[in-house]
Scaffold this motif. Structure first.
Motif, short mmCIF file in Angstrom:
data_model
loop_
_atom_site.label_atom_id
_atom_site.label_comp_id
_atom_site.label_asym_id
_atom_site.label_seq_id
_atom_site.Cartn_x
_atom_site.Cartn_y
_atom_site.Cartn_z
N MET A 1 0.85 -1.20 0.00
CA MET A 1 0.00 0.00 0.00
C MET A 1 0.88 1.24 0.00
N ILE A 2 0.38 2.32 -0.62
CA ILE A 2 1.13 3.58 -0.70
C ILE A 2 1.36 4.11 0.71
N PRO A 3 2.63 4.44 1.07
CA PRO A 3 2.91 4.91 2.44
C PRO A 3 2.09 6.13 2.84
N THR A 4 1.89 7.05 1.88
CA THR A 4 1.12 8.25 2.21
C THR A 4 -0.31 7.91 2.60
N LEU A 5 -0.92 6.97 1.86
CA LEU A 5 -2.29 6.55 2.18
C LEU A 5 -2.34 5.83 3.53
N GLY A 6 -1.34 4.97 3.79
CA GLY A 6 -1.31 4.28 5.08
C GLY A 6 -1.16 5.24 6.24
N PHE A 7 -0.32 6.25 6.06
CA PHE A 7 -0.15 7.24 7.12
C PHE A 7 -1.44 8.05 7.31
N TYR A 8 -2.15 8.32 6.22
CA TYR A 8 -3.41 9.05 6.32
C TYR A 8 -4.44 8.27 7.12
N PHE A 9 -4.58 6.97 6.82
CA PHE A 9 -5.51 6.13 7.58
C PHE A 9 -5.09 6.03 9.04
N PHE A 10 -3.79 5.88 9.26
CA PHE A 10 -3.28 5.80 10.64
C PHE A 10 -3.59 7.08 11.41
N ARG A 11 -3.38 8.21 10.77
CA ARG A 11 -3.66 9.50 11.42
C ARG A 11 -5.14 9.65 11.72
N ARG A 12 -6.00 9.22 10.81
CA ARG A 12 -7.44 9.30 11.05
C ARG A 12 -7.84 8.44 12.24
N TYR A 13 -7.26 7.24 12.33
CA TYR A 13 -7.59 6.36 13.45
C TYR A 13 -7.12 6.97 14.78
N ILE A 14 -5.90 7.48 14.81
CA ILE A 14 -5.36 8.06 16.05
C ILE A 14 -6.18 9.28 16.46
N THR A 15 -6.53 10.14 15.52
CA THR A 15 -7.34 11.31 15.83
C THR A 15 -8.70 10.92 16.40
N THR A 16 -9.33 9.93 15.78
CA THR A 16 -10.63 9.46 16.28
C THR A 16 -10.50 8.88 17.67
N THR A 17 -9.43 8.12 17.92
CA THR A 17 -9.21 7.53 19.24
C THR A 17 -9.04 8.60 20.30
N PHE B 1 -5.34 -2.06 3.62
CA PHE B 1 -5.75 -0.77 4.20
C PHE B 1 -6.20 -0.90 5.66
N LEU B 2 -6.36 -2.14 6.16
CA LEU B 2 -6.63 -2.30 7.60
C LEU B 2 -5.35 -2.29 8.42
N ARG B 3 -4.21 -2.44 7.76
CA ARG B 3 -2.95 -2.50 8.49
C ARG B 3 -2.70 -1.27 9.36
N PRO B 4 -2.94 -0.03 8.88
CA PRO B 4 -2.74 1.13 9.76
C PRO B 4 -3.66 1.12 10.99
N PHE B 5 -4.87 0.62 10.83
CA PHE B 5 -5.79 0.55 11.97
C PHE B 5 -5.31 -0.48 12.99
N VAL B 6 -4.85 -1.61 12.51
CA VAL B 6 -4.34 -2.65 13.41
C VAL B 6 -3.11 -2.16 14.16
N ILE B 7 -2.20 -1.50 13.42
CA ILE B 7 -1.00 -0.96 14.07
C ILE B 7 -1.39 0.10 15.10
N GLY B 8 -2.34 0.97 14.74
CA GLY B 8 -2.78 2.00 15.68
C GLY B 8 -3.40 1.40 16.93
N ALA B 9 -4.22 0.34 16.78
CA ALA B 9 -4.83 -0.31 17.94
C ALA B 9 -3.77 -0.97 18.82
N PHE B 10 -2.79 -1.61 18.18
CA PHE B 10 -1.72 -2.25 18.95
C PHE B 10 -0.92 -1.22 19.75
N LEU B 11 -0.57 -0.11 19.10
CA LEU B 11 0.19 0.94 19.80
C LEU B 11 -0.64 1.58 20.91
N PHE B 12 -1.94 1.71 20.69
CA PHE B 12 -2.83 2.23 21.73
C PHE B 12 -2.83 1.30 22.94
N GLY B 13 -2.83 -0.02 22.69
CA GLY B 13 -2.76 -0.98 23.79
C GLY B 13 -1.44 -0.90 24.54
#
Length: 360
Positions: free
Chosen positions: A1-17, A101-113
């Protein structure tokens, strides 16, 4: 997956959290402060400022219980938002699979834990102890509720046998508030009762303060201080009275070894240790559950079904986790199995459902 898109999804997840954390923090703060004000507002040592401080100190411990639901709701909210904006539709059209595209969400959840275990948990343990000390200083028998049940200790020193009970445990068990000591003779008859505002474990004795002594057939006597001789050591008292939830994660291993050296059962502490260790993967499982109910595209009529399905699934997983953890703490199930089995099963089910939905 494109790194920019992955970072965008990751940032959206972290902001929502973060927004969910702030919202739940505010809600818990208001509810807990209102409940505590009604309960202890009439105490002589209570003030509005001290009440706000105690509430703030208690919030991290309560927040730790909501972390799995924060991960679930944050994952659902982020995915629904991306779906409604057609961003996931475009991502799929670009040939990016759901696992990518779920990878950034999974990484974000793991880091949140990981953050919850290494940052929120120590703050929660420290805050709960400080809150208990402040409540105990407000000057009433029901001011502190550091324990859900009254702790009791039995000690034998010479010919004196005594049972020590307290309304609250402070400083890891070395200081007790609103203490009752009942003395027995060698034949098991009660010979003396001592009621004290506090008891502090010193080197070789308990220091009781503001003591009322009652003997059979005699009038009660009030004493400022009384030294109660004891053979109990600080480490022994700490291991026997300290709750697993009040011990920071990084100290649990040492506490377990110390408890074993004194012959105490360690099932509760081992279950707590493995529960915290498995928390990051539990949040990953919650994210997979959120994906199972949020990835189907629907422009307008998705919210009710998604929210209900996600809440029910996450609630069932949480209930099963707490139930099996209780079995582990009581020794019915091995602590390792009690902590890890629900996580492994939930992750397997989530992955299986996604495979069926996305790959047939």
């Amino acid at each position: 997956m494109i790194p920019t898109l992955g970072f965008y999804f990751f940032r959206r997840y972290i902001t929502t959290t973060i927004w969910f954390l702030l919202g739940i923090f505010s809600l818990i703060f208001i509810i807990d402060f209102s409940e505590m004000s009604n309960r202890v507002g009439v105490l002589p040592g209570y003030t509005l400022t001290s009440g706000l401080i105690v509430t703030a100190l208690r919030i991290p411990m309560i927040l730790m219980q909501t972390v799995p639901f924060v991960a679930l709701f944050a994952g659902m909210a982020a995915l629904i938002s991306l779906n409604r904006r057609y961003e996931l539709v475009v991502t799929r059209a670009a040939g990016i699979s759901v696992w990518q595209f779920l990878r950034p969400f999974v990484i974000g959840a793991f880091l949140f834990g990981v953050m919850a275990v290494l940052a929120i948990n120590p703050i929660a343990a420290w805050g709960a102890k400080k809150a208990g000390e402040l409540e105990a200083s407000w000057g009433a028998s029901n001011a502190a509720r550091a324990e859900t049940a009254v702790p009791w200790l039995r000690q034998i020193h010479g010919n004196d046998q005594a049972i020590i009970g307290a309304k609250a445990v402070l400083d890891g068990g070395t200081r007790l508030a609103n203490v009752t000591v009942i003395h027995f003779d060698p034949d098991g008859r009660i010979v003396l009762r001592q009621d004290a505002d506090s008891a502090t474990l010193e080197d070789g004795y308990w220091l009781l303060k503001n003591v009322h002594e009652t003997r059979n057939g005699e009038l009660p006597v009030r004493l400022d201080e009384v030294q109660l001789r004891t053979n109990l050591k600080r480490e022994f008292v700490q291991e026997s009275l300290e709750k697993p939830e009040s011990i920071p994660f990084l100290s649990l291993g040492r506490k377990i070894e110390a408890a074993k050296s004194f012959g105490f059962p360690t099932d509760a502490m081992e279950t707590q240790f493995h529960s915290l260790l498995s928390l990051p993967l539990l949040l990953v499982a919650m994210t997979l559950i959120a994906a199972c109910v949020s990835l189907k595209f629907s422009r307008f009529n998705q919210s009710r079904a998604v929210i209900l399905g996600g809440i029910l699934s996450g609630f069932m997983l949480y209930v099963v986790t707490v139930l099996v953890k209780a079995f582990g703490s009581s020794g019915v199930v091995p602590p390792f199995v009690a902590a890890w089995l629900p996580v492994v099963v939930a992750m397997s089910l989530g992955a299986t459902i996604l495979l069926h939905q996305e790959d047939g």
